[in-house]
Every structure is written in C-alpha cells, then in structure tokens.
Design a protein around this motif. Structure first.
Motif, PDB file in Angstrom:
ATOM      1  N   HIS A   1       0.872  -1.241   0.172  1.00 45.69           N
ATOM      2  CA  HIS A   1       0.110   0.229  -0.075  1.00 45.69           C
ATOM      3  C   HIS A   1       0.918   1.434   0.059  1.00 45.69           C
ATOM      4  N   GLU A   2       1.602   1.548   0.628  1.00 44.32           N
ATOM      5  CA  GLU A   2       3.201   2.396   0.471  1.00 44.32           C
ATOM      6  C   GLU A   2       3.414   2.326  -0.200  1.00 44.32           C
ATOM      7  N   ALA A   3       3.891   1.473  -0.699  1.00 45.96           N
ATOM      8  CA  ALA A   3       4.771   1.428  -2.281  1.00 45.96           C
ATOM      9  C   ALA A   3       3.674   1.949  -3.362  1.00 45.96           C
ATOM     10  N   HIS A   4       3.054   1.798  -3.333  1.00 47.92           N
ATOM     11  CA  HIS A   4       2.083   2.270  -4.423  1.00 47.92           C
ATOM     12  C   HIS A   4       1.412   3.982  -4.301  1.00 47.92           C
TER      13      HIS A   4
ATOM     14  N   ARG B   1       5.850  -2.897  -9.003  1.00 49.22           N
ATOM     15  CA  ARG B   1       5.320  -3.725  -8.735  1.00 49.22           C
ATOM     16  C   ARG B   1       6.418  -5.082  -7.646  1.00 49.22           C
ATOM     17  N   LEU B   2       5.102  -5.057  -7.027  1.00 45.18           N
ATOM     18  CA  LEU B   2       5.611  -6.236  -6.215  1.00 45.18           C
ATOM     19  C   LEU B   2       5.193  -7.211  -6.259  1.00 45.18           C
ATOM     20  N   ARG B   3       6.575  -8.064  -5.246  1.00 48.36           N
ATOM     21  CA  ARG B   3       5.760  -9.731  -5.408  1.00 48.36           C
ATOM     22  C   ARG B   3       6.387 -10.838  -4.276  1.00 48.36           C
ATOM     23  N   ARG B   4       5.941 -11.419  -3.623  1.00 43.57           N
ATOM     24  CA  ARG B   4       5.963 -11.961  -2.573  1.00 43.57           C
ATOM     25  C   ARG B   4       6.404 -13.059  -2.688  1.00 43.57           C
TER      26      ARG B   4
ATOM     27  N   TRP C   1      11.204 -16.005   2.458  1.00 50.48           N
ATOM     28  CA  TRP C   1      10.851 -15.248   3.288  1.00 50.48           C
ATOM     29  C   TRP C   1      11.579 -13.717   3.322  1.00 50.48           C
ATOM     30  N   ARG C   2      11.110 -13.896   1.619  1.00 46.75           N
ATOM     31  CA  ARG C   2      11.622 -12.105   1.203  1.00 46.75           C
ATOM     32  C   ARG C   2      10.259 -11.829   0.704  1.00 46.75           C
ATOM     33  N   TYR C   3      10.323 -10.621  -0.265  1.00 45.49           N
ATOM     34  CA  TYR C   3       9.562 -10.042  -1.615  1.00 45.49           C
ATOM     35  C   TYR C   3      10.166  -8.899  -2.437  1.00 45.49           C
ATOM     36  N   THR C   4       9.615  -8.834  -3.439  1.00 45.58           N
ATOM     37  CA  THR C   4      10.715  -8.065  -4.626  1.00 45.58           C
ATOM     38  C   THR C   4       9.728  -6.701  -4.789  1.00 45.58           C
ATOM     39  N   LEU C   5      10.352  -5.452  -4.892  1.00 45.06           N
ATOM     40  CA  LEU C   5       9.290  -5.127  -5.274  1.00 45.06           C
ATOM     41  C   LEU C   5      10.848  -3.881  -6.506  1.00 45.06           C
ATOM     42  N   VAL C   6       9.845  -3.906  -7.680  1.00 44.76           N
ATOM     43  CA  VAL C   6      10.969  -3.038  -8.936  1.00 44.76           C
ATOM     44  C   VAL C   6       9.746  -1.794  -9.291  1.00 44.76           C
TER      45      VAL C   6
ATOM     46  N   HIS D   1       3.861   8.388 -15.341  1.00 43.12           N
ATOM     47  CA  HIS D   1       2.421   7.227 -15.647  1.00 43.12           C
ATOM     48  C   HIS D   1       2.975   6.026 -16.655  1.00 43.12           C
ATOM     49  N   GLY D   2       4.112   5.897 -15.119  1.00 44.57           N
ATOM     50  CA  GLY D   2       4.018   4.165 -14.964  1.00 44.57           C
ATOM     51  C   GLY D   2       2.809   3.386 -14.414  1.00 44.57           C
ATOM     52  N   HIS D   3       2.593   2.515 -14.855  1.00 39.68           N
ATOM     53  CA  HIS D   3       1.649   1.372 -14.740  1.00 39.68           C
ATOM     54  C   HIS D   3       2.356   0.073 -14.544  1.00 39.68           C
ATOM     55  N   GLY D   4       1.247  -0.705 -13.109  1.00 41.54           N
ATOM     56  CA  GLY D   4       1.971  -1.737 -12.620  1.00 41.54           C
ATOM     57  C   GLY D   4       1.125  -2.421 -11.199  1.00 41.54           C
ATOM     58  N   ASP D   5       1.557  -3.529 -11.010  1.00 41.55           N
ATOM     59  CA  ASP D   5       0.464  -4.441 -10.234  1.00 41.55           C
ATOM     60  C   ASP D   5       1.076  -5.402  -9.246  1.00 41.55           C
ATOM     61  N   VAL D   6       0.608  -5.577  -7.613  1.00 41.83           N
ATOM     62  CA  VAL D   6       1.028  -6.490  -7.169  1.00 41.83           C
ATOM     63  C   VAL D   6       0.785  -7.592  -7.051  1.00 41.83           C
ATOM     64  N   ARG D   7       2.388  -9.094  -7.426  1.00 43.16           N
ATOM     65  CA  ARG D   7       1.803 -10.007  -8.176  1.00 43.16           C
ATOM     66  C   ARG D   7       1.726 -10.674  -6.465  1.00 43.16           C
ATOM     67  N   MET D   8       0.821 -11.430  -6.176  1.00 47.94           N
ATOM     68  CA  MET D   8       0.529 -12.058  -4.815  1.00 47.94           C
ATOM     69  C   MET D   8       1.306 -13.798  -5.772  1.00 47.94           C
TER      70      MET D   8
END
Length: 231
Positions: free
Chosen positions: A196-199, A206-209, A213-218, A224-231
């Motif tokens: 939520h804070e990243a967006h 783009r975030l992904r679990r 025990w890690r997650y990634t953020l790019v 006007h970039g577009h991205g999504d949270v990948r679960m």
C-alpha cells in the motif's frame, strides 16, 4: 502427531543452522535481470561487504555503496581492491538521510528496508532515482496472511535442500553470511501495508511475495507508469 511436528521443526531448524547459505545473494542474479545491460551510476543501500556492488560495477560506470557499519565498509573496500573492481566507492552512512546527493540510474536495496522508516526511505529512493532509472528492492515482511504462512511453510524444506546442496562438498563448517548492517531486527510490517505504501509513493511499482521469506519491489521512474501487486 501434535508432538511430532515441533520435533520435526526443531530438527529442520538445526539442519538449516548447520547448512547456512546467503539468502540475499540468492536474489542477486534476479536483480541483475531487472536492470539494463549498461547504465551510468548505481547506488546500493545497505551494501554490506559489497558483493552486489561489485556485480553492478560490471555494468555501471560508477557504483556507490553505503552502510552504517564502519567495519563492514572497511571489509568491502578491502574485497573490492583485491578484486581490482573499478568505479566503486563506499561510504559509512545511514539511509535514508545519509544517501549521497545527486541522482542514480539504478538503486538497489537488499534486506535493509525493514530497518528503515518505510515511507521516508521509499520517498528518498524515488527522489534520488534519475528519470528512466530503476529501483530494485528485496525485502523482508512480517508474516501475517495465509499466503505468507503458506510460502514460509514451503520455504522451510526448500531452504534445507538448498543448504544441503551448497554445503555437501564442504570439509569445514560453512561460514555464516556476513551481516548487512550493524543492527538487525525482524520485520514488523506486513506485505499488504508495504505494498500500500509503495503504491502511494511509487505509482506503478511491482511487488511480489517470494520464497525464502522475501518479497521484491521493482519501480521504474517514468511518467504515468503502470504496475501491479503480484501475489
């Protein structure tokens, strides 16, 4: 069965302790795949002994690593000099306030963000990232949701398998991975709150679990970039 599970988990924890491996270095090849083949400048936040800095230097004109631990910065300088890696500098500094001025084409941050004030750190990364630049974060989050616990359960036996494979030919005890920062503490923010804070701060991130025990953020600094949270 109820008494067997804790015994199994204890045995697994002992095995993992006896067969350590660097979970952060495991993500270095993935980080490099997110970046251009060549770029001008890079900043690694929480650079530790400089392993990722030296990898980035193969693609960048200049790379700067910062870490709050003077001893680990001294070690990073020694290792970098021994490897004859050019274009690399290290500074003892705290993030986000101690980030050197200027902008960078690439900013990386591995297993450090949970030590920092989340919103302030993300905003500092955004402000120091050059137009068209790429931010890559590998982070730790507090386990809260069923998905978190499922990934942790899958990671535990995989962690043992990877540790065994990496240590099976050793004749001496494996060294413990070098600490990335002087002070360590567990993550206290869950993945949904991080996302939520990243967006909010990095539109289009783009975030992904991930496993282990890690997650990634790019995030790429483009209008006007577009991205999504990948679960």
């Amino acid at each position: 069965m109820t008494s067997l599970l804790p015994r199994l988990l204890t045995a697994l924890d002992r095995f993992n302790t006896a067969h350590p491996w660097d979970h952060n270095a495991h993500f270095h090849p993935w980080i490099l795949r997110q970046l251009p083949r060549r770029f001008g400048s890079a900043l690694d936040v929480g650079s530790g002994s400089g392993d990722l800095v030296r990898l980035l230097a193969a693609r960048a004109a200049t790379v700067h690593g910062i870490d709050p631990d003077p001893a680990i910065i001294a070690r990073a300088r020694e290792l970098t000099a021994a490897s004859n890696t050019a274009g690399v500098t290290f500074t003892v500094a705290d993030a986000p306030t101690g980030i050197p001025g200027g902008s960078y084409d690439v900013i990386t941050c591995v297993a450090v963000l949970h030590h920092l004030p989340l919103a302030d750190a993300l905003a500092a990364f955004r402000d120091h990232l050059a137009p068209g630049g790429t931010l890559v974060v590998v982070g730790l989050a507090r386990q809260q949701t069923p998905v978190d616990h499922l990934l942790a359960a899958v990671s535990a036996p995989l962690n043992a398998a990877v540790g065994w494979r990496k240590n099976r030919d050793r004749t001496t005890p494996a060294p413990r991975p070098v600490a990335m920062t002087a002070v360590t503490r567990p993550a206290d923010t869950g993945f949904p709150a991080i996302a939520h804070e990243a967006h909010r701060i990095l539109p289009g991130a783009r975030l992904r679990r991930r496993l282990f025990w890690r997650y990634t953020l790019v995030w790429r600094n483009r209008p006007h970039g577009h991205g999504d949270v990948r679960m």
